[in-house]
Motif scaffolding. Structure first.
Motif, mmCIF file in Angstrom:
data_model
loop_
_atom_site.group_PDB
_atom_site.id
_atom_site.type_symbol
_atom_site.label_atom_id
_atom_site.label_comp_id
_atom_site.label_asym_id
_atom_site.label_seq_id
_atom_site.Cartn_x
_atom_site.Cartn_y
_atom_site.Cartn_z
ATOM 1 N N GLU A 1 29.109 45.904 34.409
ATOM 2 C CA GLU A 1 30.053 44.827 34.118
ATOM 3 C C GLU A 1 29.624 43.518 34.792
ATOM 4 O OE1 GLU A 1 32.589 48.648 34.248
ATOM 5 O OE2 GLU A 1 30.829 47.823 35.265
ATOM 6 N N ALA A 2 29.062 43.640 35.999
ATOM 7 C CA ALA A 2 28.610 42.441 36.712
ATOM 8 C C ALA A 2 27.408 41.803 36.018
ATOM 9 C CB ALA A 2 28.261 42.801 38.153
ATOM 10 N N LEU A 3 26.578 42.608 35.366
ATOM 11 C CA LEU A 3 25.442 42.059 34.624
ATOM 12 C C LEU A 3 25.917 41.180 33.474
ATOM 13 C CD1 LEU A 3 23.014 45.122 34.396
ATOM 14 C CD2 LEU A 3 22.603 42.977 35.622
ATOM 15 N N VAL A 4 26.897 41.675 32.717
ATOM 16 C CA VAL A 4 27.407 40.906 31.574
ATOM 17 C C VAL A 4 28.102 39.636 32.061
ATOM 18 C CG1 VAL A 4 28.969 40.949 29.597
ATOM 19 C CG2 VAL A 4 27.629 42.974 30.160
ATOM 20 N N ALA A 5 28.960 39.783 33.071
ATOM 21 C CA ALA A 5 29.637 38.607 33.630
ATOM 22 C C ALA A 5 28.630 37.626 34.213
ATOM 23 C CB ALA A 5 30.640 39.042 34.703
ATOM 24 N N GLY A 6 27.557 38.155 34.830
ATOM 25 C CA GLY A 6 26.529 37.303 35.402
ATOM 26 C C GLY A 6 25.803 36.483 34.348
ATOM 27 N N LEU A 7 25.551 37.107 33.198
ATOM 28 C CA LEU A 7 24.922 36.362 32.108
ATOM 29 C C LEU A 7 25.825 35.235 31.621
ATOM 30 C CD1 LEU A 7 23.186 39.088 29.888
ATOM 31 C CD2 LEU A 7 22.089 37.121 30.992
ATOM 32 N N GLN A 8 27.123 35.525 31.512
ATOM 33 C CA GLN A 8 28.051 34.485 31.064
ATOM 34 C C GLN A 8 28.090 33.313 32.039
ATOM 35 O OE1 GLN A 8 31.478 37.384 30.271
ATOM 36 N NE2 GLN A 8 31.729 35.929 28.576
ATOM 37 N N VAL A 9 28.244 33.619 33.309
ATOM 38 C CA VAL A 9 28.280 32.558 34.325
ATOM 39 C C VAL A 9 26.941 31.821 34.371
ATOM 40 C CG1 VAL A 9 28.464 32.103 36.802
ATOM 41 C CG2 VAL A 9 30.057 33.685 35.704
ATOM 42 N N GLY A 10 25.850 32.572 34.280
ATOM 43 C CA GLY A 10 24.532 31.956 34.317
ATOM 44 C C GLY A 10 24.307 31.002 33.157
ATOM 45 N N MET A 11 24.765 31.382 31.968
ATOM 46 C CA MET A 11 24.612 30.500 30.806
ATOM 47 C C MET A 11 25.418 29.216 30.974
ATOM 48 S SD MET A 11 24.664 33.121 27.581
ATOM 49 C CE MET A 11 23.253 34.176 27.226
ATOM 50 N N LEU A 12 26.630 29.338 31.497
ATOM 51 C CA LEU A 12 27.448 28.138 31.702
ATOM 52 C C LEU A 12 26.853 27.243 32.789
ATOM 53 C CD1 LEU A 12 31.086 29.551 31.416
ATOM 54 C CD2 LEU A 12 29.851 28.144 29.767
ATOM 55 N N SER A 13 26.263 27.842 33.819
ATOM 56 C CA SER A 13 25.579 27.046 34.840
ATOM 57 C C SER A 13 24.358 26.346 34.250
ATOM 58 C CB SER A 13 25.147 27.938 36.007
ATOM 59 O OG SER A 13 26.255 28.484 36.682
ATOM 60 N N THR A 14 23.691 27.018 33.334
ATOM 61 C CA THR A 14 22.503 26.456 32.703
ATOM 62 C C THR A 14 22.846 25.271 31.814
ATOM 63 O OG1 THR A 14 21.458 28.635 32.758
ATOM 64 C CG2 THR A 14 20.483 27.021 31.288
ATOM 65 N N VAL A 15 24.061 25.259 31.267
ATOM 66 C CA VAL A 15 24.503 24.104 30.483
ATOM 67 C C VAL A 15 24.400 22.827 31.325
ATOM 68 C CG1 VAL A 15 26.501 22.995 29.394
ATOM 69 C CG2 VAL A 15 25.978 25.392 28.904
ATOM 70 N N LEU A 16 24.715 22.925 32.617
ATOM 71 C CA LEU A 16 24.607 21.762 33.506
ATOM 72 C C LEU A 16 23.170 21.240 33.552
ATOM 73 C CD1 LEU A 16 26.786 23.127 36.453
ATOM 74 C CD2 LEU A 16 27.439 21.314 34.884
ATOM 75 N N ILE A 17 22.219 22.161 33.703
ATOM 76 C CA ILE A 17 20.808 21.771 33.755
ATOM 77 C C ILE A 17 20.375 21.189 32.416
ATOM 78 C CG2 ILE A 17 18.448 22.625 34.047
ATOM 79 C CD1 ILE A 17 20.060 22.571 36.611
ATOM 80 N N ALA A 18 20.807 21.813 31.325
ATOM 81 C CA ALA A 18 20.405 21.366 29.994
ATOM 82 C C ALA A 18 20.921 19.953 29.704
ATOM 83 C CB ALA A 18 20.915 22.350 28.937
ATOM 84 N N ILE A 19 22.170 19.677 30.089
ATOM 85 C CA ILE A 19 22.724 18.327 29.895
ATOM 86 C C ILE A 19 21.973 17.324 30.765
ATOM 87 C CG2 ILE A 19 24.753 16.865 30.213
ATOM 88 C CD1 ILE A 19 26.463 19.325 29.537
ATOM 89 N N ASN A 20 21.700 17.704 32.000
ATOM 90 C CA ASN A 20 20.956 16.840 32.921
ATOM 91 C C ASN A 20 19.582 16.498 32.344
ATOM 92 O OD1 ASN A 20 20.814 15.832 35.933
ATOM 93 N ND2 ASN A 20 18.876 16.860 35.541
ATOM 94 N N ASN A 21 18.890 17.501 31.810
ATOM 95 C CA ASN A 21 17.562 17.281 31.244
ATOM 96 C C ASN A 21 17.624 16.454 29.961
ATOM 97 O OD1 ASN A 21 16.449 18.728 33.336
ATOM 98 N ND2 ASN A 21 16.258 20.624 32.177
ATOM 99 N N PHE A 22 18.673 16.647 29.178
ATOM 100 C CA PHE A 22 18.867 15.854 27.964
ATOM 101 C C PHE A 22 19.103 14.384 28.326
ATOM 102 C CE2 PHE A 22 22.004 14.262 24.719
ATOM 103 C CZ PHE A 22 21.093 14.102 23.686
ATOM 104 N N ARG A 23 19.942 14.160 29.333
ATOM 105 C CA ARG A 23 20.214 12.790 29.775
ATOM 106 C C ARG A 23 18.935 12.103 30.255
ATOM 107 N NH1 ARG A 23 22.968 12.892 35.235
ATOM 108 N NH2 ARG A 23 20.767 13.195 35.758
ATOM 109 N N ASP A 24 18.088 12.839 30.990
ATOM 110 C CA ASP A 24 16.904 12.251 31.631
ATOM 111 C C ASP A 24 15.630 12.402 30.809
ATOM 112 O OD1 ASP A 24 18.560 11.636 33.749
ATOM 113 O OD2 ASP A 24 17.979 13.367 34.947
#
Length: 310
Positions: A172-195
Motif C-alpha cells: 500500500e505504501a508503494l502505491v501511495a508513494g507513487l501518487q505522492v511522488g508524481m504530485l511532487s514531480t509536478v512541481l519540478i515539471a512546472i519549474n522546468n517549463f517556466r525556466d
C-alpha cells in the motif's frame, strides 16, 4: 537581525517544504494504520530529518546553479541568494553541509529502532541532496530530476516513513508513494517549463529543454492522470487482509479543481505567472496528502490503532 535571516529563508524555499512533509504524513498514516500502532516521536524524527534533507537540497541547488551560471538575470523564478550576490557559494555550501549533519542526527532514533534499512535509505538520500545539481552526474542537468523526485520524495520517503512506524514494508505504501511522488514531480515539471528558455541558453538539459514546451505540458498532464488512475486502486482493489480504502480515492478527488487550474495555466507561454502555478501545485500536494491520510485511516477499523511509545 531580520535582514540577516531573510536570505536564508529565501534559500530554504519554504514553499517547497510540502514535498518533504507530504510523504512523511502519508507514510506515517499508512504504517500506523497497517501496523496497529503510532509513535509520535518516530514521526517527528522522520519529519525533521526529511525537512532538513529538502532544505539542504535547496541550498546546494542555489549554490551550484550559481557556480554553473544556470541562474541568470533573465530568471523568472524567485531570487536566489548566491546568484544575486547576497551570499557566497562557499557559505551556502557550508550551511547546506551543516543541515545534512542535522538531518543525520535526527535520523539516529530511526536507526536505533529500525536498523540497517534506515542507513540504506539515508546514505543515498544524503548524497543526492548534493548530486541533484552537483557532482560528476548532476541529475537535474541530465533530465533525471523528475525520476529522482518520484523515487526519493515519493517511493522512498513514503515507504520509509511507513516502515519506521510499523517495522514492515507494505505494498500500500508503494502505491501511495507513487501518487505522492508524481504530485511532487509536478512541481519540478512546472519549474522546468517556466525556466525552459533560460535553461536552453545555459545548457541545463532538463526534459523540457530536451523535448520542448509541448512535451512539458503533456508531462504535467500525464503525472496528474497517473495519480488519478492509481487512486482507482483504492476504490476497486482488495488489499492484503481483505481491506479496501474507498475513502482514499474519493476524498483526494477534491484536488481536481486545482489540478484543472494548473492545466489551464500551463497552456500559456512560460512567464513569472507560473510562480503562482507552482504555489497551486504545492497546495495540491499538501491537500492530497491530508485528504488521502484521512481517507486511508478510516478505511481500516479505527479501534485497531492504538497510541503507544516504541
Amino acid at each position: 537581525m531580520p535582514s540577516k535571516i531573510t536570505p536564508w529563508i529565501l534559500a530554504a524555499r519554504p514553499k517547497t517544504l510540502g514535498a518533504a512533509i507530504a510523504p512523511v504524513l502519508v507514510g506515517t498514516v499508512v504504517g500506523a494504520t497497517l501496523g496497529g500502532k503510532f509513535c509520535v516521536w518516530l514521526m517527528l524524527a522522520t519529519l525533521g530529518s526529511c525537512i532538513c534533507l529538502q532544505i539542504a537540497t535547496n541550498l546546494f541547488n542555489d549554490a551550484v546553479d550559481a557556480m554553473k551560471g544556470s541562474d541568470t538575470k533573465e530568471r523568472l523564478g524567485p531570487v536566489r541568494i548566491t546568484a544575486s550576490g547576497m551570499m557566497s557559494a562557499r557559505t551556502v555550501m557550508l550551511v547546506a553541509a551543516g543541515v545534512l549533519v542535522l538531518a543525520t542526527l535526527l535520523a539516529v532514533p530511526l536507526i536505533i529502532y529500525r536498523g540497517w534499512p534506515i542507513i540504506a535509505i539515508g546514505i543515498p538520500s544524503l548524497w543526492f541532496c548534493y548530486g541533484y545539481t552537483g557532482g560528476p552526474v548532476p541529475l537535474a542537468y541530465r533530465g533525471l530530476g523528475e525520476l529522482f523526485v518520484v523515487l526519493f520524495f515519493g517511493l522512498v520517503a513514503v515507504t520509509g516513513s511507513a516502515f519506521v512506524q510499523s517495522g514492515q514494508w507494505h505494498v500500500e505504501a508503494l502505491v501511495a508513494g507513487l501518487q505522492v511522488g508524481m504530485l511532487s514531480t509536478v512541481l519540478i515539471a512546472i519549474n522546468n517549463f517556466r525556466d525552459v528558455d533560460e535553461d536552453t541558453k545555459t545548457g541545463k538539459r532538463t526534459l523540457a529543454v530536451r523535448f520542448g514546451k509541448t512535451f512539458a505540458r503533456r508531462e504535467i498532464d500525464a503525472l496528474f492522470t497517473g495519480v488519478l488512475l492509481l487512486g482507482l486502486s483504492w476504490l476497486f482493489a482488495i488489499w492484503p487482509g481483505g481491506m479496501r480504502y474507498p475513502q482514499a480515492c474519493v476524498l483526494p478527488g477534491f484536488c481536481l479543481f486545482l489540478m484543472q487550474a494548473i492545466r489551464r495555466d500551463i497552456q500559456a507561454e512560460p512567464s513569472e505567472a507560473l510562480n503562482r502555478t507552482l504555489a497551486k501545485a504545492g497546495a495540491v500536494l499538501v491537500l492530497f496528502s491530508i485528504l488521502f491520510s484521512i481517507g486511508f485511516w478510516f478505511g481500516y477499523p479505527v479501534s485497531a490503532v492504538r497510541m503507544v511509545a516504541p
